[in-house]
Design an enzyme around this catalytic site. Structure first.
Site, PDB file in Angstrom:
ATOM      1  N   CYS A 261     -94.449   8.539   4.558  1.00 53.60           N
ATOM      2  CA  CYS A 261     -95.855   8.128   4.547  1.00 53.60           C
ATOM      3  C   CYS A 261     -96.628   8.940   3.504  1.00 53.60           C
ATOM      4  O   CYS A 261     -97.399   8.387   2.711  1.00 53.60           O
ATOM      5  CB  CYS A 261     -96.448   8.315   5.948  1.00 53.60           C
TER       6      CYS A 261
ATOM      7  N   CYS B  88    -102.727  13.086  11.503  1.00 54.80           N
ATOM      8  CA  CYS B  88    -101.863  14.258  11.336  1.00 54.80           C
ATOM      9  C   CYS B  88    -102.666  15.556  11.362  1.00 54.80           C
ATOM     10  O   CYS B  88    -102.201  16.590  10.872  1.00 54.80           O
ATOM     11  CB  CYS B  88    -101.092  14.154  10.017  1.00 54.80           C
TER      12      CYS B  88
ATOM     13  N   CYS C 173     -97.758  18.301   2.558  1.00 51.83           N
ATOM     14  CA  CYS C 173     -97.552  16.885   2.257  1.00 51.83           C
ATOM     15  C   CYS C 173     -96.647  16.704   1.043  1.00 51.83           C
ATOM     16  O   CYS C 173     -96.224  15.594   0.745  1.00 51.83           O
ATOM     17  CB  CYS C 173     -98.882  16.195   2.010  1.00 51.83           C
TER      18      CYS C 173
HETATM   19 FE1  SF4 Z   1     -99.497   9.596   6.295  1.00 49.01          FE
HETATM   20 FE2  SF4 Z   1    -100.139  11.707   7.821  1.00 49.01          FE
HETATM   21 FE3  SF4 Z   1     -99.233  12.049   5.293  1.00 49.01          FE
HETATM   22 FE4  SF4 Z   1    -101.666  11.048   5.766  1.00 49.01          FE
HETATM   23  S1  SF4 Z   1    -100.930  13.143   6.246  1.00 49.01           S
HETATM   24  S2  SF4 Z   1    -100.219  10.291   4.275  1.00 49.01           S
HETATM   25  S3  SF4 Z   1    -101.287   9.792   7.616  1.00 49.01           S
HETATM   26  S4  SF4 Z   1     -98.106  11.227   7.070  1.00 49.01           S
END
Ligand code: SF4
Length: 284
Positions: A161, A247, A271
């Protein structure tokens, strides 16, 4: 600049496929009307260039964030950019950019999952400083993306994601740029403790500049409160670090890590934008 900065960094990097040593007689002339001086030439992390970045980073260790940003703009504009998630550090840097490098292209990774308070901050910053942050959106809307994956991917595969809704946008925002700035601080996490002021970002093949690397959390908040820099109201509601709403949770009593509420309950801590990589001698 500090007295440590005795020697300006040289533009020693060679452009891929366009070595500056190529003689004029062997070069193919550009099509009529094409300005070769404006053609994008990616930087290449030659040992010489990486050594220069490391040297420059060391020279900037005692510089103020404003001096670092001004140096970055002088050195890399118009191929300098900044990504912001409107965290406290990002808002402080935006206030500095407004005064020392207002032409800088700044963008946000607008995943579709950001808090409304974060989205509102974009307008508050624009109103106060005249800095318009470009909101880059993924190809698929949230409903389209969740339909494609039979539900929210952040629940089952947050790494994918983040790849689809953050990392790809980072590549888009840094397209044909040479350098990007971020708001990371060394004391934010073990992952970030090695961040250089100026280093080579191997993942994105860019020079990465971290003007606040040496600042502490209290330095950031002192600047915010002293100068009335707009900030996310969620920080007053138990969210020291704000990402996408699915998140991110508020921290609870006893949690001292500001990022404890990010991807809580999973092993994920970043991330992927600021993951420290094999250093290549540049620290990041
Ligand atoms: Fe997806 Fe969570 Fe990453 Fe945002 S922080 S891009 S919702 S996995």
């Amino acid at each position: 600049m500090t007295t440590k900065q005795k020697r300006p960094i040289r533009h020693a990097v060679r452009a891929r496929g366009n070595p500056v040593t190529e003689s004029a007689s062997t070069m193919t002339p550009p099509p009529e009307g094409i300005e070769t001086k404006d053609a994008f030439q990616p930087l290449e992390p030659t040992p010489e260039f990486l050594a220069e970045l490391a040297e420059q980073s060391a020279q900037l260790e005692d510089a103020t964030p404003e001096e670092i940003i001004a140096w970055a703009a002088e050195r890399y504009a118009p191929r300098l950019t900044m990504a912001t998630a409107f965290g406290p550090e990002g808002c402080v840097i935006l206030s500095m950019i407004a005064s020392v490098a207002p032409e800088t292209y700044v963008f946000n990774l607008d995943t579709g999952y950001q808090f409304q308070q974060t989205l509102d901050l974009r307008d508050r910053i624009a109103e106060k400083y005249g800095v318009e942050v470009d909101m880059l959106k993924p190809e698929l809307s949230v409903p389209e993306y969740e339909a494609l994956h039979n539900g929210p991917l952040y629940k089952t595969n947050p790494t994918q994601c983040c790849m689809d809704r953050k990392i790809k946008l980072l590549h888009q925002g840094t397209h044909e740029k040479h350098a990007w700035m971020s708001g990371i601080r060394r004391d934010q996490s073990a992952d970030r403790a090695q961040a250089a002021i100026v280093g080579w970002d191997k993942k994105f093949e860019l020079v990465k500049i971290s003007p606040l690397a040496n600042w502490k959390k209290q330095d950031v908040w002192k600047r915010i409160l002293d100068e009335g820099v707009p900030y996310n109201p969620l920080h007053d509601q138990g969210y020291p670090s704000v990402g996408c709403w699915p998140c991110t949770r508020a921290v609870v009593e006893g949690e001292t890590d500001d990022r404890a509420g990010r991807w809580s309950g999973t092993a994920k801590t970043e991330c992927g934008l600021h993951t420290i990589q094999e250093s290549d001698g540049s620290g990041i």
